[in-house]
Motif scaffolding. Sequence first.
Motif, PDB file in Angstrom:
ATOM      1  N   LEU A  77      28.612 -12.194 107.218  1.00 51.88           N
ATOM      2  CA  LEU A  77      27.562 -13.056 107.753  1.00 51.88           C
ATOM      3  C   LEU A  77      27.603 -14.430 107.109  1.00 51.88           C
ATOM      4  O   LEU A  77      27.371 -15.450 107.779  1.00 51.88           O
ATOM      5  CB  LEU A  77      26.196 -12.395 107.516  1.00 51.88           C
ATOM      6  CG  LEU A  77      24.971 -13.141 108.066  1.00 51.88           C
ATOM      7  CD1 LEU A  77      25.082 -13.317 109.579  1.00 51.88           C
ATOM      8  CD2 LEU A  77      23.692 -12.402 107.715  1.00 51.88           C
ATOM      9  N   SER A  78      27.938 -14.488 105.837  1.00 52.18           N
ATOM     10  CA  SER A  78      28.008 -15.784 105.158  1.00 52.18           C
ATOM     11  C   SER A  78      29.090 -16.664 105.765  1.00 52.18           C
ATOM     12  O   SER A  78      28.920 -17.886 105.879  1.00 52.18           O
ATOM     13  CB  SER A  78      28.278 -15.575 103.670  1.00 52.18           C
ATOM     14  OG  SER A  78      29.482 -14.843 103.472  1.00 52.18           O
ATOM     15  N   ASP A  79      30.205 -16.061 106.181  1.00 51.48           N
ATOM     16  CA  ASP A  79      31.271 -16.840 106.803  1.00 51.48           C
ATOM     17  C   ASP A  79      30.852 -17.337 108.180  1.00 51.48           C
ATOM     18  O   ASP A  79      31.169 -18.465 108.574  1.00 51.48           O
ATOM     19  CB  ASP A  79      32.545 -16.000 106.916  1.00 51.48           C
ATOM     20  CG  ASP A  79      33.139 -15.669 105.558  1.00 51.48           C
ATOM     21  OD1 ASP A  79      33.010 -16.505 104.653  1.00 51.48           O
ATOM     22  OD2 ASP A  79      33.725 -14.581 105.416  1.00 51.48           O
TER      23      ASP A  79
ATOM     24  N   LYS B 217      28.632 -20.286 107.838  1.00 54.14           N
ATOM     25  CA  LYS B 217      29.370 -21.518 107.529  1.00 54.14           C
ATOM     26  C   LYS B 217      29.886 -22.177 108.800  1.00 54.14           C
ATOM     27  O   LYS B 217      29.936 -23.406 108.896  1.00 54.14           O
ATOM     28  CB  LYS B 217      30.534 -21.201 106.595  1.00 54.14           C
ATOM     29  CG  LYS B 217      30.118 -20.842 105.176  1.00 54.14           C
ATOM     30  CD  LYS B 217      31.335 -20.509 104.317  1.00 54.14           C
ATOM     31  CE  LYS B 217      30.923 -20.078 102.921  1.00 54.14           C
ATOM     32  NZ  LYS B 217      32.093 -19.691 102.096  1.00 54.14           N
ATOM     33  N   LEU B 218      30.287 -21.356 109.781  1.00 55.22           N
ATOM     34  CA  LEU B 218      30.795 -21.926 111.026  1.00 55.22           C
ATOM     35  C   LEU B 218      29.729 -22.753 111.734  1.00 55.22           C
ATOM     36  O   LEU B 218      30.046 -23.718 112.437  1.00 55.22           O
ATOM     37  CB  LEU B 218      31.273 -20.802 111.960  1.00 55.22           C
ATOM     38  CG  LEU B 218      32.508 -20.009 111.511  1.00 55.22           C
ATOM     39  CD1 LEU B 218      32.778 -18.870 112.473  1.00 55.22           C
ATOM     40  CD2 LEU B 218      33.727 -20.913 111.430  1.00 55.22           C
ATOM     41  N   PHE B 219      28.476 -22.367 111.579  1.00 48.56           N
ATOM     42  CA  PHE B 219      27.384 -23.074 112.252  1.00 48.56           C
ATOM     43  C   PHE B 219      26.646 -24.028 111.319  1.00 48.56           C
ATOM     44  O   PHE B 219      25.559 -24.502 111.641  1.00 48.56           O
ATOM     45  CB  PHE B 219      26.397 -22.058 112.835  1.00 48.56           C
ATOM     46  CG  PHE B 219      26.973 -21.267 113.974  1.00 48.56           C
ATOM     47  CD1 PHE B 219      26.952 -21.769 115.270  1.00 48.56           C
ATOM     48  CD2 PHE B 219      27.562 -20.034 113.750  1.00 48.56           C
ATOM     49  CE1 PHE B 219      27.499 -21.038 116.312  1.00 48.56           C
ATOM     50  CE2 PHE B 219      28.109 -19.300 114.786  1.00 48.56           C
ATOM     51  CZ  PHE B 219      28.082 -19.805 116.078  1.00 48.56           C
ATOM     52  N   GLY B 220      27.240 -24.316 110.151  1.00 48.95           N
ATOM     53  CA  GLY B 220      26.656 -25.291 109.249  1.00 48.95           C
ATOM     54  C   GLY B 220      25.394 -24.832 108.565  1.00 48.95           C
ATOM     55  O   GLY B 220      24.605 -25.646 108.087  1.00 48.95           O
ATOM     56  N   ARG B 221      25.154 -23.530 108.517  1.00 51.95           N
ATOM     57  CA  ARG B 221      23.954 -23.031 107.848  1.00 51.95           C
ATOM     58  C   ARG B 221      24.150 -22.912 106.345  1.00 51.95           C
ATOM     59  O   ARG B 221      23.206 -22.654 105.616  1.00 51.95           O
ATOM     60  CB  ARG B 221      23.560 -21.671 108.427  1.00 51.95           C
ATOM     61  CG  ARG B 221      23.023 -21.753 109.859  1.00 51.95           C
ATOM     62  CD  ARG B 221      22.675 -20.367 110.378  1.00 51.95           C
ATOM     63  NE  ARG B 221      22.030 -20.434 111.690  1.00 51.95           N
ATOM     64  CZ  ARG B 221      20.719 -20.512 111.868  1.00 51.95           C
ATOM     65  NH1 ARG B 221      19.921 -20.538 110.814  1.00 51.95           N
ATOM     66  NH2 ARG B 221      20.204 -20.564 113.071  1.00 51.95           N
ATOM     67  N   ARG B 222      25.385 -23.059 105.889  1.00 51.18           N
ATOM     68  CA  ARG B 222      25.667 -22.974 104.455  1.00 51.18           C
ATOM     69  C   ARG B 222      26.520 -24.159 104.026  1.00 51.18           C
ATOM     70  O   ARG B 222      27.339 -24.621 104.780  1.00 51.18           O
ATOM     71  CB  ARG B 222      26.405 -21.682 104.144  1.00 51.18           C
ATOM     72  CG  ARG B 222      25.488 -20.469 104.215  1.00 51.18           C
ATOM     73  CD  ARG B 222      26.044 -19.334 103.379  1.00 51.18           C
ATOM     74  NE  ARG B 222      25.131 -18.227 103.320  1.00 51.18           N
ATOM     75  CZ  ARG B 222      25.210 -17.247 102.439  1.00 51.18           C
ATOM     76  NH1 ARG B 222      26.172 -17.266 101.533  1.00 51.18           N
ATOM     77  NH2 ARG B 222      24.352 -16.250 102.423  1.00 51.18           N
TER      78      ARG B 222
END
Length: 600
Positions: A590-592, A595-600
């Motif tokens: 989920l963390s990856d 990242k794709l959607f700029g949430r991290r």
Amino acid sequence: MPVRQLPEQVVNRIAAGEVVERPASVVKELVENAIDAGASRIDVFTDGGGRRRIGITDDGGGMTAKDLSLAVERHATSKLDDEDLLQIRTLGFRGEALPSIGSVARLSITTRHAGEPHAWALNVEGGEKSGIMPAALAHGTRVEVNDLFYATPARLKFLKTDRTEAEAIREVVRRLAMARPEIAFTLAGEERAPVTWAAALPGVAGRLTRLGDILGAEFRSHAIEVHAEREGVVVAGYAAAPALTKANALGQYLFVNGRPVRDKLILGAVRGAYADYLPRDRHPVLALFVTLDPREVDANVHPAKTEVRFRNAGLVRALIVHGLKEGLAREGRRTAANGGESALSSFRPAFTPRPASWDWRQSPSGPMPSFDGAAAPAFAERAQAAFDVGAPSADVRIESRPVGDFVDRPLGAARTQIHETYIVSQTRDGLIIVDQHAAHERIVYERLKASLAANGVQRQILLIPEIVEMDEATVERLLERSEELTSFGLAIESFGPGAVAVRETPSLLGKTNAGGLLRDLSEHMAEWDEALPLERRLMHVAATMACHGSVRAGRRLRPEEMNALLREMEDTPNSGQCNHGRPTYVELKLSDVEKLFGRR
């Protein structure tokens, strides 16, 4: 022509033809000498691919003046306490390297023993030895080889380009560095930037650190520990998961008692262990270290000491196969999960910068010139045709019973099926995409193997035998192997010239296309020879049957069927890839995804 005794120089040059094949051979012999001398650091420098200059410096024990004078004589060595060639515990023992090198090049040796007041130096040019002279050196030994093959110019014509020879030297040093992680190595030269492999801690952790430094971070992340021991023979090392392969066997590094070797027995054992995991045209990456009593292995079977002969070859092979299979089975599901990084790279958007002459007025989002009640061109049916994707291909039916408990399972709870081929499941910390055909193929294959090992494969008798027509040569090939096929529940018999009657098929396969199955089997059999063990031939049959008996891509599954497949995968060994070597699923954390959607 009468028989005569050859001069010493000619004898040395003949020996050099066996020991000194190319510059890499010189580096190998000299680095092995440094290792045997107890060095903790070895520096290697080359120029012109080793043709013009080779320099080896170490901090080992060094030599006294007397030993130095004797070291360049033929068959003089400090590595044999007695004449027992079955108690070889060092890399070198033949006493041919230094005189062979000195007979075809300009050899210079400077060394200092701890018991000597200063260092000593000795030169050998074309087989002619100089006197011993005092020299300056803090400790250890420095060996320089200049103008290799100047005394035998014909040998120069057989050398490759400087870059190719430099790469061969690099490979030799890499292998020796893998075998000795406790020694620091530096490799430098005009053909390359300096490379340093720092000394690693002793033990398993240090070995993996050194292998990762040499083979790369990708190998370290895919590495599976291998260990097997029996009757004083130990097989240890690391093998890459089936997700990391090469097109050739050059990524397989094998060592026997610390000696790099290329042994057909060990290579064959590696192929056998990976047979259930990789397609025939792919090869694993690994580094295996075999340790056993020196009396159980003969290292004196090749002048360059690159081949060995085992007293109990069957035990060594069985240990290698057992150790690899055990490690691969233990990490079976991790192999596919590691594919997430490459999958993520496919999702990353590729942003194209706008050209400097971009005119916003030409943008589809720009204002429309007019509106007269008709549909604007941007919304015309013809323009919208490109967006017509047909009926939904995903099964979005929600399972009636709760699946919250499945979310905590390793492969999660099935949420949907897309394109009638891939199952998407949700885990507590991510999502998993499963190739239903590849996953079920592995399940059927493991069932066939288990049934064969237990009490034979259960058969189903066809009400009406299926007649399959093929050319006569193919029919003969199948009938010759009919007993092997019967052991898997496939009963066939001749039905005249160019035809076979199928009377029974394995129950596990259900309703299957007997014609297609037999044709695939015949193609595989054409590649076999009598030297292929029966066990391997049977596993080829099982793999082909599993492919035909598994759930096909394009079949829509119900939610309970998808979850049942996931649960079976969790209970099946080696479920991380199908028996052709393809991954059965990819896991995305989920963390990856965030990242794709700029949430991290």
